[in-house]
Write a protein that holds these residues in place. Structure first.
Motif, mmCIF file in Angstrom:
data_model
loop_
_atom_site.group_PDB
_atom_site.id
_atom_site.type_symbol
_atom_site.label_atom_id
_atom_site.label_comp_id
_atom_site.label_asym_id
_atom_site.label_seq_id
_atom_site.Cartn_x
_atom_site.Cartn_y
_atom_site.Cartn_z
ATOM 1 N N HIS C 28 47.830 112.200 -83.637
ATOM 2 C CA HIS C 28 48.037 112.695 -84.997
ATOM 3 C C HIS C 28 49.017 113.866 -84.971
ATOM 4 O O HIS C 28 48.887 114.758 -84.143
ATOM 5 C CB HIS C 28 46.714 113.166 -85.597
ATOM 6 N N ALA C 29 49.971 113.834 -85.901
ATOM 7 C CA ALA C 29 50.923 114.936 -86.003
ATOM 8 C C ALA C 29 50.161 116.205 -86.376
ATOM 9 O O ALA C 29 49.419 116.213 -87.362
ATOM 10 C CB ALA C 29 51.977 114.614 -87.058
ATOM 11 N N PRO C 30 50.323 117.295 -85.594
ATOM 12 C CA PRO C 30 49.623 118.541 -85.937
ATOM 13 C C PRO C 30 50.167 119.140 -87.237
ATOM 14 O O PRO C 30 51.309 118.851 -87.619
ATOM 15 C CB PRO C 30 49.917 119.448 -84.749
ATOM 16 N N GLU C 31 49.353 119.955 -87.880
ATOM 17 C CA GLU C 31 49.752 120.504 -89.189
ATOM 18 C C GLU C 31 50.929 121.467 -89.075
ATOM 19 O O GLU C 31 51.857 121.417 -89.857
ATOM 20 C CB GLU C 31 48.559 121.231 -89.838
ATOM 21 N N GLY C 32 50.853 122.378 -88.099
ATOM 22 C CA GLY C 32 51.908 123.358 -87.946
ATOM 23 C C GLY C 32 53.071 122.812 -87.148
ATOM 24 O O GLY C 32 53.009 121.701 -86.628
ATOM 25 N N ALA C 33 54.132 123.637 -87.074
ATOM 26 C CA ALA C 33 55.339 123.186 -86.387
ATOM 27 C C ALA C 33 55.601 123.955 -85.108
ATOM 28 O O ALA C 33 56.695 123.916 -84.575
ATOM 29 C CB ALA C 33 56.530 123.321 -87.336
ATOM 30 N N SER C 34 54.579 124.646 -84.592
ATOM 31 C CA SER C 34 54.792 125.471 -83.403
ATOM 32 C C SER C 34 54.446 124.706 -82.122
ATOM 33 O O SER C 34 53.731 123.711 -82.153
ATOM 34 C CB SER C 34 53.934 126.726 -83.481
ATOM 35 N N LEU C 35 54.936 125.219 -81.008
ATOM 36 C CA LEU C 35 54.687 124.607 -79.709
ATOM 37 C C LEU C 35 53.196 124.679 -79.371
ATOM 38 O O LEU C 35 52.640 123.765 -78.749
ATOM 39 C CB LEU C 35 55.513 125.319 -78.640
ATOM 40 N N LEU C 38 51.255 121.742 -80.335
ATOM 41 C CA LEU C 38 51.538 120.491 -79.618
ATOM 42 C C LEU C 38 50.682 120.391 -78.367
ATOM 43 O O LEU C 38 50.299 119.300 -77.948
ATOM 44 C CB LEU C 38 53.008 120.422 -79.225
ATOM 45 N N LEU C 41 47.773 118.131 -77.654
ATOM 46 C CA LEU C 41 48.087 116.708 -77.632
ATOM 47 C C LEU C 41 48.385 116.212 -76.223
ATOM 48 O O LEU C 41 48.403 115.004 -75.980
ATOM 49 C CB LEU C 41 49.278 116.407 -78.544
ATOM 50 N N LEU C 45 48.342 112.465 -74.757
ATOM 51 C CA LEU C 45 49.575 111.779 -74.382
ATOM 52 C C LEU C 45 49.447 111.160 -72.991
ATOM 53 O O LEU C 45 49.847 110.015 -72.761
ATOM 54 C CB LEU C 45 50.752 112.761 -74.426
ATOM 55 N N PHE D 92 55.129 109.002 -84.208
ATOM 56 C CA PHE D 92 54.517 110.320 -84.085
ATOM 57 C C PHE D 92 55.486 111.431 -84.510
ATOM 58 O O PHE D 92 55.159 112.275 -85.339
ATOM 59 C CB PHE D 92 54.021 110.548 -82.650
ATOM 60 N N TRP D 96 55.498 114.049 -87.761
ATOM 61 C CA TRP D 96 55.495 115.492 -87.560
ATOM 62 C C TRP D 96 56.681 116.140 -88.270
ATOM 63 O O TRP D 96 56.553 117.163 -88.933
ATOM 64 C CB TRP D 96 55.522 115.816 -86.062
ATOM 65 N N ASN D 100 56.375 118.670 -91.670
ATOM 66 C CA ASN D 100 56.790 120.065 -91.554
ATOM 67 C C ASN D 100 58.162 120.304 -92.166
ATOM 68 O O ASN D 100 58.832 121.276 -91.817
ATOM 69 C CB ASN D 100 56.767 120.483 -90.087
ATOM 70 N N LEU D 105 61.278 122.962 -84.537
ATOM 71 C CA LEU D 105 60.689 122.305 -83.371
ATOM 72 C C LEU D 105 60.494 120.798 -83.587
ATOM 73 O O LEU D 105 60.880 119.996 -82.715
ATOM 74 C CB LEU D 105 59.366 122.981 -82.995
#
Lengths: 195, 195, 195, 195
Positions: C28-35, C38, C41, C45, D92, D96, D100, D105
């Motif tokens: 699932h794509a995480p809500e935030g955009a930060s490393l 990730l 995951l 993966l 995926f 993402w 966002n 990122l």
């Protein structure tokens, strides 16, 4: 030698099969086991049924047309992909229309997506005829596309009418499905006569 | 020349494959890693197993019948789509039955969907026979459909019984699966003899 | 005349393709955009990668074996379905193992499912050989199944070891994947020599 | 006799079809029926559209190349699986990036996955040429892979640029899509001339 149509059919069949089947994922099983909890699913089920019929109609016509297709080229591949893209948006609008009990905007958007499909289908036909020539069995089997033009007119009416009464739009969409329900006998006849 | 059966098979195989596989998506991985958290999945797993066997049975019989099919027409395409539509509702009732630990209403609805599938299958057979003729290899391979009639009777019993004891219904559904488990030897024999 | 293998291959390819692809839905794509977001995951993966390789290995070997298959019967269809059922549980255990960062129980269950797949595969082979005869090209191409026996032994070890250290189990599972990574050269050779 | 390419094509078509279609599942139907609630879906739709075009391009080129492929071996199967694995990560990163609103990122990671696909594609080509020989119709149809090298350069630029302005990266990714939009005319020509 030209490129054969086998893989275009296989890929399209795959996409058709997935589109028609993933829509059922929107019918989430309710938590409780009572009849009460099934009721809210009814509009979703109706919405699913209509879309199922639509995708089946497109697959049916795709199937009929490609029976008389001899080969394909890049233009055919891409106009086919355009059609599949429009169809791939059907599950989204189906879910939205079902969840909101056929209220105006979702019904209008549903019509817009159907309209996009109806407009991209003749693009595919046109690119096929351009490849096969105007004297081909294909061109002879297609006819003037009257059904398609009527559909576009009804969809447009449906989209406009949805602001006043979205149920009329829904009935209009069903009407188009009924018109198309009978697959193109012309092609079946041509195939048989061409024996 | 008639329309060939290749794409109907490919499209149906796609839909069968998706239906049989998306049911597993209902087995959501529990958050914790303990055995305790696996337990609630057991009814879902049983429900999944039964439906997996059912879809496999339908695919199996579809496969056997289409071995002796020579060609298709619009009526066959649409009766095939009717069958696929009924089958496409199986994942929904499977999830509902599993989540509610085989309580009455979900078990009854599960039976109703199975009944719908069992009723739409002979429609497909009938439209195939109508196309191929009563003297065809196909018609000879099918038989009287006794198994189908027994299934309909057992499903109906199962649906009624579910109000009193849904586990009896579940056992009845399993019985039908066992009856059908053995694919139609008649067709295998006919194909072999027809060498 | 026997039943041809075409649809068994098509249906299996469909199921293989869906199993291998739906596993990615667990990422699932995480809500935030930060490393930072990730990072969680990563175990998912890794889990996905291992399962992807496993399903690919099974598809690969299925593909190789069916190259020398001449025809199928009911027993073959059902042993193939048994294999597909076991494989269809892989996405579930993959998700569970990834979500729980390779803790003991999920890793053990992952091994159990792999073991079930490894045990159902020879059932398919056996039913194919029974149909084709011990002197067939198929039987000659298969060999003694040494790889399969080693896999079963390693899986069993992995399942037991998982209670002490689940990472050793994970390494063991990877080892089996590496053993199988090289497809059965025997079949390729036989096909070439049989020219 | 070599292994035929039929099942590799069927399996790949299945995976392509699923990848291209499951991305639409990220377009969750909003709860309300107002235009306001559709707006947040716009970046997701744009993201979906770009990825749809990309997967279609890969399918298109895969289709073109395999038109001139004669047979396959283990190495080809595995390099094909490598490509499918890279492509399977596209849904995926599409989700993402869309969720966002094209922030740095996610856009960089989207580029990295595209880069991985672009790097694994020539591996497949190379293993096909190694099997068919440097004098084959296949080798002659492929050309020098200039397009591929340009794509790798643009992707790399896009990934680096994303830290400063992710929209420039997005435009760069679109540019590559446009470059590839026109399928490889060389193969079409060769096929036609080879008649």
């Amino acid at each position: 030698m030209f490129m054969n149509k086998g893989r275009l059919e296989a890929f399209s069949d795959g996409v058709f099969a997935i589109i028609i089947t993933i829509m059922v994922l929107e019918l989430h099983a309710p938590e409780g086991a009572s009849l009460e909890e099934l009721k809210p699913l009814l509009p979703k089920l109706i919405s699913y049924l209509l879309s199922f019929v639509y995708i089946a109609i497109y697959w049916n016509n795709h199937h009929h047309v490609f029976q008389v297709v001899k080969h394909v080229n890049g233009r055919v591949l891409w106009s086919n992909i355009l059609l599949l893209f429009c169809l791939s948006l059907v599950p989204f609008v189906t879910a939205w229309m079902g969840e909101n009990h056929f209220s105006s905007l979702p019904v209008a958007l549903y019509g817009i997506i159907l309209l996009m499909c109806a407009l991209s289908y003749p693009v595919l036909i046109w690119s096929l005829i351009r490849l096969h020539g105007k004297d081909s069995l294909l061109a002879a089997s297609i006819g003037k596309g009257t059904k398609g033009k009527i559909s576009v007119a009804i969809y447009s009416t449906g989209i406009l009418v949805s602001w006043f009464n979205s149920w009329i739009s829904f009935v209009l969409y069903c009407m188009v499905a009924i018109i198309w329900f009978i697959p193109d006998r012309r092609i079946e006849k041509r195939i048989r006569n061409n024996d």
